[in-house]
Structures are given as structure tokens and as C-alpha cells.
Design an enzyme around this catalytic site. Structure first.
Site, PDB file in Angstrom:
ATOM      1  N   ASP A  77      -1.943  -1.489   3.888  1.00 22.29           N
ATOM      2  CA  ASP A  77      -2.096  -2.269   2.660  1.00 22.29           C
ATOM      3  C   ASP A  77      -0.749  -2.824   2.195  1.00 22.29           C
ATOM      4  O   ASP A  77       0.306  -2.284   2.516  1.00 22.29           O
ATOM      5  CB  ASP A  77      -2.768  -1.441   1.552  1.00 22.29           C
ATOM      6  CG  ASP A  77      -2.016  -0.160   1.205  1.00 22.29           C
ATOM      7  OD1 ASP A  77      -1.411   0.439   2.114  1.00 22.29           O
ATOM      8  OD2 ASP A  77      -2.011   0.228   0.025  1.00 22.29           O
ATOM      9  N   GLU A 142      -1.700   3.132   0.053  1.00 12.96           N
ATOM     10  CA  GLU A 142      -0.365   3.646  -0.260  1.00 12.96           C
ATOM     11  C   GLU A 142       0.217   2.924  -1.455  1.00 12.96           C
ATOM     12  O   GLU A 142       0.845   3.526  -2.317  1.00 12.96           O
ATOM     13  CB  GLU A 142       0.563   3.494   0.951  1.00 12.96           C
ATOM     14  CG  GLU A 142       1.830   4.353   0.873  1.00 12.96           C
ATOM     15  CD  GLU A 142       2.973   3.730   0.095  1.00 12.96           C
ATOM     16  OE1 GLU A 142       3.902   4.453  -0.277  1.00 12.96           O
ATOM     17  OE2 GLU A 142       2.956   2.509  -0.154  1.00 12.96           O
TER      18      GLU A 142
HETATM   19 ZN    ZN Z   1       5.452   0.859   2.051  1.00 16.24          ZN
END
Ligand code: ZN
Length: 384
Positions: A77, A142
Site C-alpha cells: 500500500d 502499513e
Molecule cells: Zn513504508
């Protein structure tokens, strides 16, 4: 463009990086990136397992069933590109200009992913009977809430007794030049959400009111001036910062009945969140104040003491670049906070982080190629 530069843009890591940048995987979307990675890992003997938690896609892939387990980890992501017209090029169309490749996620951290996959292919082709196991842990959660990503994968692995010994995170750790900094830990991050209760009243009759601003002021001063610790060999001193204070009755002769505040600690391994909370509570409780304090823990501090893993990483960097990296615990948090508590050594090595999360994010093409060689060397040093 020179002939060498031309050759580099055709390097398999750069081709894969371009494929990944084309996928608009704005957190927590994976946008098919993990399918691309799994399709490369399965043919070289990895068991690939997609793990869905909430709306998040994660990939756990493993080659071998013995220890030690060397895991490469990262995230597909990216943060949103922001206003597209602020970019010189389309953020989801990889563009190479001179020695740079532009695109959202090019540095954070699709180049790390591309380098690790191609390094794994190279290594397995040369050492099909390597020692121990290789593993890959990829999440698409994340940059956002980070609740259904690496944290949950590690929980699932722990439940079935699977254990990571060494983990290389491909986060962009480098500061000015590739490999000048590797991260061997991160500070903890703990936020306090405070409410102080008082009694609203007339500013001229303080004896009939209870002003929460006056109650909190000396405590705030103390929180700011206390020496929490002096840091230690690997961590700077713990820092306290107030980020928000609100109180007021919206009228000049009325004192407020309530105050709310938020503050944050970036803390060293001299504390864990329980001991730090207890210390803060002891400061509040030494004063006459009616308060509620809630907490949000983003991550405990973690540290991988210099040893087998960091030695291998430093050696690989020195061989490829001649650099002796600095070992750092600076920067924000990373998914290392979820991998380290399960007992793994964690080191972060990736490209230069100067443009991450910015418009015109980019990576040096040469660095991705060199990073690929570094990752392969780490495998050779640890598993042959
Ligand atoms: Zn990163």
C-alpha cells in the site's frame, strides 16, 4: 541516456517496480500487487498463502520447512498521491527521467519489494538447496490503520508455531545514499488523551468555580521539564510533546468547566508502555485534579542488538558500496514493531527516503539494482 543507464532500466527489478507502481494501491488497497509477487514466488518453490483480515490482503510465502527462517517483509500500500496536478507526472504511471524513476510508492516501498523478489529469484537459482527457510511477509495495511496487516499475520503464525528468526524490512531506510543508514529498531509511540473536569463559573468569583486550566498548568509544566531518561546506547532520550489543548467557555468573563488535551511520547527501551503510563499517572496523582486519561499505543520500542543479522546486512552494504552504514533507531514507527516482539531480529534496509510521501516521489534506478544485489548477498551470508 547512456548505454549503462539504458541497461539498468531493463533490469528485472526495474521492470517489476514499474508493474507495481502502475497499480494504484492506495492504503488499504493492494490493487493486485500481491498477485504479481506470488506469481513470481510460486514457480521458485514458495508456498504462497493469502491471508485476509477485514478488508486487508496479506501474503505469507515460505520456501523450506526448517530453521533458521530469513524473512523479507514489506507493504504494497501507498499513501494517497494528493492533488494529481501538483505532480510533474501521473503518480501511477512510472516515468524514468535520467537516472530516476518517478511514481507514488517508488521509494516507499515498491522498490524494496521489487528488489527482494528479484534477489530471491537470483538466490534460489544459484542455491536451490540453501540452508533453513526463506519467507516473504507482505501486507497492504502499513500506511493506514495497520490493524489487519502484519500484526494479524504474526498472530496467525504464532498460533501455529511458525517463527521468524531474521527479518529484513525493505522500508526506505537510507538518508542521502543507498545503505548509509540501516534501522535496527524504532522508538515507541504512546499517546495520551486527557480530560480534566472542573466547575464553570464567573471569572470574578473563582472561589465558586474550579478552573481546569489552572489545575492542569503545573502538571503540563512538569511533563515538559521532567527528564524521562537519558536515552541509551541506541536510543535518544524519551521525548514528551503536547499536541493539542482545548478549554474555554467562549465568553470573556466565564471560566471553563472542562479541558481536553492530547500528548505523545516517543520513548526509548528504558520504558515499556505500562511503566511509562504509571510514571505519568504518578505525576497527575501528586496534584489535586479530577481527570480521566485514555491511552493509545502505536507501538512499543524495539531493538535488534548488533549481531548476526546486522553484521550480514552491513557486510552486504560494504561489499556493494564500500559504505559503513550507521545503525539508527530514528524515524517513525514501522511494521517492525509487530515482527520484533515475536522474537525476530529485524533490520530495515531500503532506498533513500528523501521523497517518500511527497509529490514527485522517486527512486534512483541504480539504487534499486544495487539493493537487489545487497538482498541476495544477505541470503548468501545467512543461508549458505
Ligand atoms: Zn513504508
Amino acid at each position: 541516456m547512456t548505454a549503462t543507464a539504458d541497461k539498468q532500466t531493463e533490469h528485472p527489478s526495474i521492470t517489476l517496480l514499474k508493474d507495481l507502481v502502475k497499480r494504484p494501491s492506495v492504503t488499504p488497497e493492494d490493487a493486485g500487487c500481491q498477485d504479481i509477487l506470488a506469481a513470481r514466488l510460486a514457480p521458485i518453490g514458495f508456498d504462497c498463502e493469502t491471508m485476509h483480515f477485514g478488508d486487508v490482503t496479506n501474503l505469507w510465502a515460505r520456501r523450506g520447512d526448517t530453521g533458521p527462517v530469513l524473512c523479507f517483509a514489506g507493504h504494497t500500500d501507498v499513501v494517497p498521491p494528493g492533488a494529481a496536478d501538483a505532480w510533474d507526472t501521473d503518480p501511477f504511471e512510472p516515468v524514468t527521467k535520467r537516472e530516476l524513476l518517478f511514481g507514488r510508492g517508488s521509494a516507499d516501498m515498491k522498490s524494496g519489494l521489487a528488489a527482494m523478489i528479484v534477489a530471491l529469484e537470483d538466490f534460489v537459482a544459484r542455491q536451490p538447496d540453501h540452508e533453513g527457510s526463506l519467507a516473504v511477509l507482505i501486507t497492504s495495511d502499513e500506511e493506514g490503520r495497520a490493524r489487519d496487516g502484519t500484526l494479524k499475520v504474526i498472530e496467525a503464525l504464532e498460533k501455529r508455531g511458525e517463527h521468524i528468526d531474521w527479518c529484513v524490512l525493505g522500508e526506505p531506510s537510507s538518508q542521502d545514499e543507498l545503505g548509509d543508514v540501516v534501522r535496527i529498531g524504532r522508538r515507541g509511540s504512546l499517546s495520551g488523551i486527557l480530560t480534566v473536569h472542573g466547575v464553570q463559573g464567573h471569572v470574578a468569583y473563582p472561589q465558586l468555580a474550579d478552573n481546569p486550566i489552572g489545575r492542569f498548568a503545573p502538571i503540563l509544566a512538569e511533563l515538559h521539564t521532567v527528564e524521562w531518561d537519558r536515552g541509551n546506547a541506541y536510543f535518544p532520550p524519551t521525548s514528551f510533546q503536547a499536541v493539542e489543548i482545548r478549554a474555554g467557555a467562549d465568553f470573556p468573563n466565564v471560566t471553563p468547566g472542562e479541558l481536553s488535551a492530547r500528548f505523545n511520547f516517543r520513548y526509548s527501551t528504558e520504558w515499556d508502555h505500562e511503566s511509562l503510563k504509571a510514571r505519568v499517572r504518578s505525576i497527575f496523582d501528586a496534584h489535586d485534579i479530577d481527570y480521566e486519561l485514555d491511552w493509545h499505543l502505536s507501538g512499543e520500542p524495539f531493538l535488534t542488538e548488533p549481531g548476526i543479522l546486522s553484521d550480514a546486512v552491513c557486510r552486504a552494504i560494504a561489499e556493494q558500496t564500500g559504505r559503513q552504514p550507521g545503525l539508527s533507531t530514528g524515524g517513525g514507527t514501522s511494521d517492525g514493531r509487530f515482527i520484533s516482539p515475536a522474537g525476530a531480529d529485524v533490520v530495515e534496509l531500503g532506498p533513500v527516503n528523501a521523497s517518500i510521501h511527497k509529490v514527485n516521489e522517486h527512486v534512483r534506478i541504480d539504487d534499486v539494482v544495487t539493493l537487489t544485489a545487497m538482498y541476495r548477498r544477505i541470503m548468501e551470508i545467512l543461508l549458505t
